[in-house]
Design an enzyme around this catalytic site. Structure first.
Site, PDB file in Angstrom:
ATOM      1  N   ASP A   1      36.821 -24.493  16.632  1.00  0.00           N
ATOM      2  CA  ASP A   1      36.617 -24.137  18.027  1.00  0.00           C
ATOM      3  C   ASP A   1      35.392 -23.225  18.101  1.00  0.00           C
ATOM      4  O   ASP A   1      34.891 -22.765  17.071  1.00  0.00           O
ATOM      5  CB  ASP A   1      37.863 -23.423  18.555  1.00  0.00           C
ATOM      6  CG  ASP A   1      37.853 -23.278  20.065  1.00  0.00           C
ATOM      7  OD1 ASP A   1      36.960 -23.863  20.706  1.00  0.00           O
ATOM      8  OD2 ASP A   1      38.728 -22.576  20.595  1.00  0.00           O
TER       9      ASP A   1
ATOM     10  N   ARG B   1      33.608 -30.356  26.046  1.00  0.00           N
ATOM     11  CA  ARG B   1      34.700 -30.678  26.980  1.00  0.00           C
ATOM     12  C   ARG B   1      35.888 -31.271  26.220  1.00  0.00           C
ATOM     13  O   ARG B   1      36.507 -32.235  26.641  1.00  0.00           O
ATOM     14  CB  ARG B   1      34.224 -31.638  28.068  1.00  0.00           C
ATOM     15  CG  ARG B   1      33.122 -31.093  28.961  1.00  0.00           C
ATOM     16  CD  ARG B   1      33.467 -29.752  29.536  1.00  0.00           C
ATOM     17  NE  ARG B   1      32.576 -29.344  30.612  1.00  0.00           N
ATOM     18  CZ  ARG B   1      32.454 -28.091  31.021  1.00  0.00           C
ATOM     19  NH1 ARG B   1      33.146 -27.127  30.418  1.00  0.00           N
ATOM     20  NH2 ARG B   1      31.646 -27.779  32.020  1.00  0.00           N
TER      21      ARG B   1
END
Length: 1002
Positions: A337, A661
């Site tokens: 992430d 996204r």
């Protein structure tokens, strides 16, 4: 609120019948400030730690049983019985002592190791978010005490029984307690019946139940065994820690193989003696069986794994499953992430864009609400020279409405500390993104508390969800003279998810339609908006979109629970964009470059805009700094990636390095794509929906600070600092552990091979009674295995990582401990050491003692046996020195172990060099102490034979260096010939050659 003396409350106190104030007063706590650290420590002594009794832990008797219930002890006990049966009490006593000593050392090491790992597992067990010393902090769940103010969010496992005092859309799964399969919706209404069933105590939450939806705060009322779950003595959070790791399974298989080999060797011994039983033959057979078993292996493995787990904890990686320690060394791809992992998660809103006003610039850093707002107007990617400062509390109606949305569609809390020693410092509680927006609202003079005081009232909330990537709230505005205030819906979220809900856009005081008569209004507006968004995103800013609309409540509809999210989040009015900067961690770029050096590729999977993700990816070297975003095959959106079939993904020359996204399903699809390419991947995650990808990854890594308890349960490793660099450190540690296990197994097994060579070849030499003469006695063999060989093996298990640890490619996931090279080395070194030692035995017998084998020299010393006893001592001393030298030799598979540079690095491994020195010293008392030498070890003192010992040592070192030299020349090099710069250049070349593929189109 005044603090009162803490009163120990009976567990049956019906707190669901207490008001919030009564509960707070009962436990002398404050719902805003929480307890102080000192108060919490005092209460921990009164109430005890927050955990269930009898739910596992380390059992000493189980550890002890594992030390004595194995094939080694069985063989040694047989040897002891035989020694006592033949009235060889000295040898029998020594073997019995060794059994007890080995079991004692093994018990001590494994028990301490198990306790260490149990403590570390507790560190990775569910944590609790509480307010202590006026700030929100995360503590181990077992440190929660009655009176703590506990905070719950979606996906949390509730750590204690609590009386709720703040609830929003809270639903919990209480199936564990009540058997009710549907989530229970909570509220704050007082319940009057003390005997109300658990399932109907809607103002309470209970330990070990799970938050399915919403958020809340509560006062801890019961902990540990006094909770409702404690009454039925069970827990949801139990982790199976008894599962066998791949290493343990391989060692178990090896143990079966060794036991079978021991039986075969025993049969060979009896076959050589025509299966005629005698005590001599039996003891020799037992000696051979003892020689093939690596007695110290279990202890060394236990010590190495425990040390590895402890080392991982020191670099802030908590190991939940031991198998992950072995898996880390095979990692080829890291999927990470961005927010908080590659970046600092210290977000600050620095830019805004409103269609009617243009760009705004906001000054200030951190969550101190001090700074100014400047209107810049329209800019084209460069700073405006003409800026207009906006006074606090003023600005255009459009500007103020946008700031209202940022302030009210926000769950973060910002306030000054009331603690006298804090000097009024600002404290923030909540998500970093929401804190940044709240700080912006404070700077603009529209702080949420002020708006609430003006009359804004929260009616309903639709929380942020990773699948929809937006959040919305329903507020009723301030009451006016004309009547109740209007209702407003405020929304924030990812631009493409918010703009899809909008049918209007705000242009000053006018709301213009996106669905006008021309039919291209939306397309034209979105083109302008995307251009402005890219200006912000290319600066590395995370872009959020704000929207609102007035709402007319339908009649006869419950506004709290009866609203449909799809209906609420429609016909919205676009307000503008906010650019939030989250600077990369200083250590992220070096860590990524280190991955490239180690042959590991890094992928960023983030929820941000592609341009934002690409800008940060460039800063941390995930992609080259000079690459374009548009049309770049290394950068995709989740929409593009998810739309591709498995076959299309498999046909890609290279998987994308940046996926923007990103959704939880995208992460699972990326892991599957990596697995189809036979790659070994880690995946990071923090949310409830990340659990599938964490489980699908070869090594799932959860965030310890921002991660949900559900994600932590699904993960193999938990990062206590949420830092990407920690992942790289964990990979390096995993490689070190695997390499060290190979080193000490090679050392131990080489010793066993050497002993077997000596003993089996020794069968060919008989004494005057036609009985085989022991080249080494059983006690010598045990002493070599346990005292001489095991400590250096433990030192090899603690060996620091080599300079090439992260300069070598990942090992194949299919490669076990016994690679062809390791097996070859084990037998080569074993045969050479055994051959040299036995040569010393033969030379001493046949050259210096005319080949006289004596009479009954296996049992007692006599003048006729002097030559045999001296030869045995020479063989023993030679093998001892060779094993100690081999420990230094095993520090590297191919690199020389005897250069001054490598010998100098021994100082970093105190265990190894001390064990070698002590091993050398121990040889002399064993050989020269009268009685001990002839009666126990069955050898005698030597003199000129030391020349043979040192000659064999020199020959072995020379052979080892020559053997490694040949391997370096003949075998494929392990180290990578490229580096980080070469990897970045390879990506540039790949991008230039892939112009036929346009991934910019969804």
């Amino acid at each position: 609120m005044a603090k009162k003396k803490v009163v120990n409350i009976e567990p049956e106190t019906p707190f669901h019948t207490f008001t919030v104030d009564q509960t707070a007063e009962h436990y002398s706590t404050n719902t805003l400030e929480g307890l102080t650290s000192q108060e919490a420590d005092d209460r921990l002594k009164i109430y005890g730690i927050n955990e269930l009794q009898g739910n596992g832990g380390v059992k000493w008797y189980k550890v002890l049983w594992r030390q004595i219930a194995n094939a080694l002890v069985v063989i040694l006990l047989i040897a002891t019985i035989l020694a006592f049966a033949t009235k060889d009490f000295a040898e029998g006593g020594v073997i019995l002592f060794i059994i007890i000593m080995n079991a004692g050392i093994g018990f001590w090491q494994e028990y301490n190791a198990e306790q260490t790992m149990e403590a570390l597992r507790n560190m990775s067990s569910p944590t609790a978010k509480v307010i202590r010393d006026e700030i929100r902090t995360t503590i181990p769940n077992n440190q929660a005490v009655p009176g703590d103010i506990m905070i719950f969010e979606d996906g949390d496992v509730i750590g204690a029984d609590c009386r709720l005092f703040e609830v929003f859309n809270l639903e919990t799964d209480e199936a564990l307690l009540t058997g009710e399969s549907l989530p229970v919706q909570k509220n704050l209404e007082l319940i009057e019946q003390p005997e109300q069933p658990l399932g109907d105590r809607l103002n309470m939450v209970f330990a070990s139940t799970t938050v399915v939806k919403g958020r809340a705060k509560g006062i801890v009322t019961s902990t540990g065994m006094k909770t409702q779950i404690g009454k039925i003595a069970t827990t949801l959070m139990e982790v199976d820690t008894n599962e066998a790791t791949p290493l343990q399974k391989r060692l178990n298989k090896m143990a079966y193989f060794i036991f079978a080999a021991a039986i075969v060797l025993v049969i060979i011994v009896f076959a050589v003696h025509s299966f005629k039983y005698s005590n001599e033959v039996a003891i020799y057979a037992i000696s051979v069986a003892i020689a093939i078993i690596p007695e110290g292996l279990v202890a060394v493995v236990t010590l190495t794994m425990a040390f590895g787990v402890r080392r991982m904890a020191e670099v802030k990686a908590i190991v939940r499953r031991l198998s992950s320690l072995e898996s880390l060394g095979a990692v080829t791809n890291i999927c990470s992430d961005k927010t908080g992992t590659l970046t600092q998660s210290k977000m600050v809103a620095v830019r805004m864009w409103l269609p009617s006003d243009g760009f705004y610039r906001i000054t200030g850093t951190g969550f101190v609400p001090e700074g100014d707002v400047f209107r810049q107007g329209e800019i084209e990617g460069s700073e405006s020279l003409q800026e207009e400062q906006i006074p606090t509390g003023s600005g255009s109606d459009h500007y103020l409405r946008a700031l209202e949305a940022a302030s009210l569609c926000n769950m973060a809390e910002l306030r000054r500390s009331a603690h006298p020693e804090s000097n009024g410092e600002w404290l923030a509680i909540g998500d970093p993104t929401e804190i940044a927006l709240q700080v912006l609202a404070y700077k603009a003079g529209l702080a949420k508390p002020d708006l609430i005081d003006q009359g804004f009232k929260l009616i309903a909330e639709f929380p942020f969800d990773s699948s929809v990537k937006r959040m919305s709230v329903l507020y009723q505005g301030p009451t006016t003279e004309e009547g109740p205030g209007d209702h407003f819906i405020f929304m924030k979220g990812a631009t493409e998810r918010v703009i899809g809900c909008c049918t209007y856009w705000r242009d000053g005081d006018i709301e213009r339609s996106l669905t006008g008569e021309k039919g291209n209004e939306r397309e034209a507006f979105e083109e302008i908006m995307v251009e402005k968004m890219n200006i912000l995103a290319e600066k590395g800013l995370r872009v959020l979109t704000l929207a609102y609309r007035r709402f007319e409540p339908p009649p006869d509809v419950d506004l709290v629970h009866g609203l449909d999210r799809a209906v609420i989040e429609s016909e919205m009015v676009f307000l503008g964009l906010v650019g939030i900067y989250d600077p990369p961690r200083a250590e992220s770029r070096p860590a990524v470059l280190k991955c490239y050096d180690a042959g590991i590729r890094v992928h960023m999977l983030t929820g941000d805009h592609p341009s934002t993700a690409a800008a940060i990816a460039k800063e941390v070297a995930i992609i080259p700094e000079d690459c374009e975003v548009k049309g770049n095959p290394l950068i995709m959106t989740a929409g593009q990636f998810d739309a591709m079939s498995d076959e299309e993904i498999d046909n890609l020359v290279e998987l994308p390095r940046v996926v923007a996204r990103c959704s939880p399903d995208t992460k699972v699809k990326m892991i599957a794509a990596l697995h189809r390419r036979d790659l070994f991947a880690t995946m990071t995650g923090d949310g409830v929906n990340d659990s599938p990808s964490l489980k699908a990854a070869n090594v799932g890594i959860a965030m310890g600070q921002s991660g949900s308890d559900v994600a932590k349960q699904a993960a193999d490793i938990v990062l206590t600092d949420d830092n990407f660099a920690t992942i790289v450190q964990a990979v390096a540690e995993g490689r070190r552990i695997f390499a060290n296990i190979q080193k000490f197994i090679q050392h131990l097994m080489s010793a066993n091979v050497a002993e077997i060579v000596v003993l089996i070849v020794g069968l060919a030499f008989k004494d005057n009674d036609n009985n085989a003469v022991f080249p080494m006695s059983p006690v010598e063999i045990l002493f070599l295995n346990l005292i001489t060989s095991s400590p250096p093996a433990m030192g090899l298990g603690l060996e620091p990582a080599s300079e090439k640890n992260m300069r070598e490619p990942p090992r194949s996931a299919k490669q076990g401990l016994f690679s062809p090279e390791v097996v070859m080395d084990t037998f080569v070194y074993g045969f050479v050491m055994g051959g040299l030692s036995f040569a010393c035995f033969l030379i001493t017998i046949f050259v210096f003692n005319d080949g006289n084998m004596g009479h009954e020299c296996n049992a007692t010393y006599s003048d006729a046996c002097d030559g045999v006893f001296r030869a045995r001592a020479t063989c023993y001393a030679s093998l001892t020195f060779l094993l100690l030298a081999h420990a230094i030799n095993c520090r590297a598979l191919r690199e020389s172990g005897w250069t001054p540079k490598n010998l100098a690095t021994l100082k970093y491994n105190k265990m190894l060099w001390i064990s070698v020195v002590v091993g050398v010293i121990m040889v002399f008392p064993v050989i020269y102490i009268p009685g001990l030498n002839t009666n126990v070890f069955k050898h005698s003192g030597i003199s000129y034979e030391w020349g043979l010992v040192f000659a064999s040592l020199v020959l072995f070192i020379a052979f080892a260096e020559l053997y490694k030299f040949i391997k370096r020349r003949a075998m494929k090099p392990l180290s990578i010939q490229s580096d980080a710069d070469a990897e970045l250049e390879r990506m540039r070349t790949f991008m230039s050659q892939t112009d036929s593929m346009d991934v910019s189109k969804q």
